[in-house]
Design an enzyme around this catalytic site. Sequence first.
Site, short mmCIF file in Angstrom:
data_model
loop_
_atom_site.label_atom_id
_atom_site.label_comp_id
_atom_site.label_asym_id
_atom_site.label_seq_id
_atom_site.Cartn_x
_atom_site.Cartn_y
_atom_site.Cartn_z
N SER A 142 0.85 -1.19 0.00
CA SER A 142 0.00 0.00 0.00
C SER A 142 0.88 1.24 0.00
O SER A 142 2.01 1.21 0.50
CB SER A 142 -0.89 0.01 1.25
OG SER A 142 -1.53 1.27 1.41
N TYR A 155 -1.34 -0.83 10.57
CA TYR A 155 -1.51 -1.04 9.13
C TYR A 155 -0.31 -0.50 8.35
O TYR A 155 0.26 -1.21 7.51
CB TYR A 155 -2.78 -0.36 8.65
CG TYR A 155 -3.06 -0.60 7.18
CD1 TYR A 155 -3.56 -1.81 6.76
CD2 TYR A 155 -2.78 0.38 6.23
CE1 TYR A 155 -3.80 -2.05 5.41
CE2 TYR A 155 -3.02 0.15 4.88
CZ TYR A 155 -3.53 -1.07 4.47
OH TYR A 155 -3.75 -1.30 3.14
#
Length: 253
Positions: A142, A155
Amino acid sequence: MSEMSYRTALVTGASSGLGRGLALWLGKRGVKVYAAARRLPRLEALAQEGKSLGATIEPVELDVSLADATLARVRELDEACGGLDLVVANAGVGFPTHARNFPWEDARKVIDVNVTGAVATLSAVLPRMVERNRGHLVGVSSLASCRGLPQNAAYSASKAFLDTFLESLRVDLHGTGVRVTCIRPGFVKTEITAGIQHPMPFLLEADPAVDRMGQAILRGDDVYGFPWPMARAVGMARWVPNALFDAVASKVL
């Protein structure tokens, strides 16, 4: 390696979002896809949709947070199909993890899936790929990996781990027939982003995002971040002094 070079592929997190889309994208191009996820009914529906499009998609019930079981299952698939050509570690979860009220259980889920699960998926048949001198490992990271985002310590860190893990694999495998690709999507309309309340710049629909991912895989890109305006902005953010980054980022969410 061209499109026709991929006979078989494993895609995790294939019951929804980017994983589901990528399984169909590959299947429509003649690749036999093992679509893995926890939600078997969704995978069965995916297989039926693939069949109507001329694609061969095999549902595989799999929870990547169970690392030992994941290793064993991926190796079984590798043996059954005569060798996986492409393994895509796409399964991922994300929960807010604000440092002022840190939720350990949520953080652990993120690490179990995004870190341990991804490593188990990618490493399960790596020695066999090296022996065969062919194969392609892909990790879906990501753009959130590039710096620590507010309220997303677990995350962002999990994706930063995956970035570095893939880079080390790529270095170690240089000169072999095994390739490694790290894909860093920005904001894409999926189940994961459906509940996000803050602005999502350069938000992409799932289909064009999947096509960009698929093309990057076929090209064999080392690293591919998209959409490019967001990827460029995040890349520049790496060089922003911490004092300025902290002051601005802490007010974003």
